[in-house]
Design a protein around this motif. Structure first.
Motif, PDB file in Angstrom:
ATOM      1  N   TYR A  16       0.507  -9.736   7.750  1.00 31.79           N
ATOM      2  CA  TYR A  16       0.451  -8.500   6.656  1.00 31.79           C
ATOM      3  C   TYR A  16       1.887  -7.738   7.818  1.00 31.79           C
ATOM      4  CZ  TYR A  16      -1.836  -4.705   5.658  1.00 31.79           C
ATOM      5  OH  TYR A  16      -2.350  -2.750   5.311  1.00 31.79           O
ATOM      6  N   THR A  53       2.439   1.603  13.068  1.00 34.49           N
ATOM      7  CA  THR A  53       2.021   1.744  14.139  1.00 34.49           C
ATOM      8  C   THR A  53       1.818   2.579  14.998  1.00 34.49           C
ATOM      9  OG1 THR A  53       2.466   0.294  15.638  1.00 34.49           O
ATOM     10  CG2 THR A  53       4.578   0.945  14.866  1.00 34.49           C
ATOM     11  N   ALA A  54       0.797   2.488  15.320  1.00 34.63           N
ATOM     12  CA  ALA A  54       0.373   3.375  16.700  1.00 34.63           C
ATOM     13  C   ALA A  54       1.140   4.008  17.943  1.00 34.63           C
ATOM     14  CB  ALA A  54      -1.048   3.227  17.002  1.00 34.63           C
ATOM     15  N   SER A  89       0.847  -5.645  18.802  1.00 37.89           N
ATOM     16  CA  SER A  89      -0.270  -4.918  19.994  1.00 37.89           C
ATOM     17  C   SER A  89      -1.700  -5.641  20.230  1.00 37.89           C
ATOM     18  CB  SER A  89      -0.070  -3.601  18.895  1.00 37.89           C
ATOM     19  OG  SER A  89      -0.963  -3.947  18.073  1.00 37.89           O
ATOM     20  N   THR A 137      -7.923  -4.780  13.464  1.00 35.94           N
ATOM     21  CA  THR A 137      -7.367  -3.780  12.222  1.00 35.94           C
ATOM     22  C   THR A 137      -8.597  -4.683  10.840  1.00 35.94           C
ATOM     23  OG1 THR A 137      -5.602  -2.350  11.791  1.00 35.94           O
ATOM     24  CG2 THR A 137      -7.472  -2.203  10.299  1.00 35.94           C
ATOM     25  N   SER A 183       3.364  -0.539   3.337  1.00 37.22           N
ATOM     26  CA  SER A 183       2.813  -1.952   4.351  1.00 37.22           C
ATOM     27  C   SER A 183       2.560  -3.026   2.991  1.00 37.22           C
ATOM     28  CB  SER A 183       1.965  -1.950   4.843  1.00 37.22           C
ATOM     29  OG  SER A 183       1.732  -1.180   5.668  1.00 37.22           O
ATOM     30  N   LEU A 229       1.503   3.272   2.275  1.00 37.37           N
ATOM     31  CA  LEU A 229       2.372   3.226   3.213  1.00 37.37           C
ATOM     32  C   LEU A 229       3.257   2.721   3.441  1.00 37.37           C
ATOM     33  CD1 LEU A 229      -0.209   3.449   5.983  1.00 37.37           C
ATOM     34  CD2 LEU A 229       0.517   5.055   5.399  1.00 37.37           C
ATOM     35  N   TRP A 289     -10.047   1.319   6.670  1.00 35.38           N
ATOM     36  CA  TRP A 289      -9.736   0.547   7.632  1.00 35.38           C
ATOM     37  C   TRP A 289     -10.733   0.808   8.775  1.00 35.38           C
ATOM     38  CZ3 TRP A 289      -6.825   3.081  10.442  1.00 35.38           C
ATOM     39  CH2 TRP A 289      -5.902   4.280  10.275  1.00 35.38           C
ATOM     40  N   TRP A 309      -3.084  -7.892  15.029  1.00 39.06           N
ATOM     41  CA  TRP A 309      -2.446  -7.792  15.083  1.00 39.06           C
ATOM     42  C   TRP A 309      -1.103  -8.415  15.884  1.00 39.06           C
ATOM     43  CZ3 TRP A 309      -0.656  -5.467  10.964  1.00 39.06           C
ATOM     44  CH2 TRP A 309      -1.365  -4.548  10.282  1.00 39.06           C
ATOM     45  N   THR A 313       2.525  -4.422   8.729  1.00 36.16           N
ATOM     46  CA  THR A 313       2.611  -3.503   8.023  1.00 36.16           C
ATOM     47  C   THR A 313       4.427  -2.687   8.689  1.00 36.16           C
ATOM     48  OG1 THR A 313       1.389  -0.895   9.200  1.00 36.16           O
ATOM     49  CG2 THR A 313       2.306  -2.970  10.941  1.00 36.16           C
ATOM     50  N   ASN A 350       0.665  -0.453  -0.068  1.00 34.10           N
ATOM     51  CA  ASN A 350      -0.335  -0.315  -0.365  1.00 34.10           C
ATOM     52  C   ASN A 350       0.494   1.504   0.308  1.00 34.10           C
ATOM     53  OD1 ASN A 350       0.812   0.690   2.448  1.00 34.10           O
ATOM     54  ND2 ASN A 350      -1.131  -0.369   3.377  1.00 34.10           N
ATOM     55  N   SER A 391      -4.176  -4.576  19.525  1.00 32.43           N
ATOM     56  CA  SER A 391      -5.356  -4.131  18.021  1.00 32.43           C
ATOM     57  C   SER A 391      -5.903  -4.808  17.411  1.00 32.43           C
ATOM     58  CB  SER A 391      -4.183  -2.874  17.820  1.00 32.43           C
ATOM     59  OG  SER A 391      -3.791  -1.806  19.277  1.00 32.43           O
ATOM     60  N   ASN A 435      -6.534   3.033   2.891  1.00 36.50           N
ATOM     61  CA  ASN A 435      -5.380   2.163   1.727  1.00 36.50           C
ATOM     62  C   ASN A 435      -5.993   1.313   1.022  1.00 36.50           C
ATOM     63  OD1 ASN A 435      -4.192   1.060   5.018  1.00 36.50           O
ATOM     64  ND2 ASN A 435      -3.690   3.164   3.707  1.00 36.50           N
TER      65      ASN A 435
HETATM   66  C1  BTN Z   1      -1.053  -1.224  15.811  1.00 37.40           C
HETATM   67  O1  BTN Z   1      -0.364  -0.099  15.412  1.00 37.40           O
HETATM   68  O2  BTN Z   1      -1.618  -1.515  17.203  1.00 37.40           O
HETATM   69  C2  BTN Z   1      -1.061  -2.070  14.686  1.00 37.40           C
HETATM   70  C3  BTN Z   1      -0.661  -1.350  13.318  1.00 37.40           C
HETATM   71  C4  BTN Z   1      -1.884   0.067  12.634  1.00 37.40           C
HETATM   72  C5  BTN Z   1      -1.181  -0.753  11.368  1.00 37.40           C
HETATM   73  C6  BTN Z   1      -2.315   0.209  10.918  1.00 37.40           C
HETATM   74  S1  BTN Z   1      -3.720  -0.316   9.937  1.00 37.40           S
HETATM   75  C7  BTN Z   1      -4.420   0.373   8.446  1.00 37.40           C
HETATM   76  C8  BTN Z   1      -3.430   0.926   8.092  1.00 37.40           C
HETATM   77  N1  BTN Z   1      -2.742   0.343   6.993  1.00 37.40           N
HETATM   78  C9  BTN Z   1      -0.919  -0.482   7.123  1.00 37.40           C
HETATM   79  O3  BTN Z   1      -0.839  -0.628   6.525  1.00 37.40           O
HETATM   80  N2  BTN Z   1      -1.040   0.328   8.960  1.00 37.40           N
HETATM   81  C10 BTN Z   1      -1.876   0.935   9.620  1.00 37.40           C
END
Ligand code: BTN
Length: 173
Positions: A61, A66-67, A101, A105, A44, A42, A125, A98, A63, A40, A103, A146
């Motif tokens: 996946y 991350t948050a 974490s 998605t 990822s 970003l 998302w 994930w 990514t 994507n 979390s 995304n």
């Molecule tokens: C987190 O940070 O707790 C888990 C990773 C979240 C990544 C997000 S999901 C939506 C967005 N698209 C991505 O490719 N990464 C972020």
């Protein structure tokens, strides 16, 4: 240059132009296919394994963001697409749990293909993080979009994508 030379140059130029214009898609393809490796905007990476007869699929996946401040790890995804056989631009949804974490998605989207066979996954998302109390629930969900395109360079997704993990994993073979 004589007549034959000029004609040859024109043919060569046309061939070069049409092949560089063609992109990486397959113009013979009529159906947008979810399976494969995607990237994507970003950065990822996502790999979707074969879609079964019922439209279900699983994958991985990685990514790029991350948050959290945790070490990003490759994480499993599970999803389903609508009407496996008939749809040329199928609608789908999948969930990523994930590994690094608390979390989750969920993504919903549609697979589109242009006239040259180049595919794009347009997705929206919702990212839900775990919060400590009901009072914090109001801020626990993020939303975004995304766009994914096919990634042709890699054959395998690395296990992690982050300097926090110690040794950064190589992104290309
Ligand atoms: C987190 O940070 O707790 C888990 C990773 C979240 C990544 C997000 S999901 C939506 C967005 N698209 C991505 O490719 N990464 C972020």
């Amino acid at each position: 240059m004589g007549g034959i030379g000029v004609s040859l140059s024109i043919v060569l130029a046309l061939v070069t132009l049409s092949s560089s214009d063609a992109g990486s898609g397959d113009p013979q393809k009529t159906k947008c296919d979810l399976s494969g490796l995607w990237r994507n905007e970003l950065g990822s990476l996502m790999e979707i394994h074969d879609v079964n007869e019922a439209g279900e699929f699983s994958g991985e996946y990685l990514t790029a963001v991350t948050a959290t401040s945790n070490c990003i790890q490759n994480s499993p995804l599970k999803g389903a697409q609508h009407h496996t056989k008939a749809e040329t631009s199928p609608v789908f949804g999948f969930t990523v749990n994930w590994e690094f974490s608390n979390s989750t998605t969920v993504f919903v989207g549609q697979c589109f293909m242009d006239a040259r066979g180049n595919e794009t996954l347009k997705t929206t998302w919702l990212l839900r993080e775990e919060v400590g109390s009901l009072g914090d629930d109001w801020g626990a969900t993020r939303v975004g979009t995304n766009d994914f395109t096919r990634e042709l360079k890699l054959v395998q997704i690395p296990q992690n994508h982050s300097p926090q993990c110690g040794t950064p994993a190589p992104l290309s073979p």
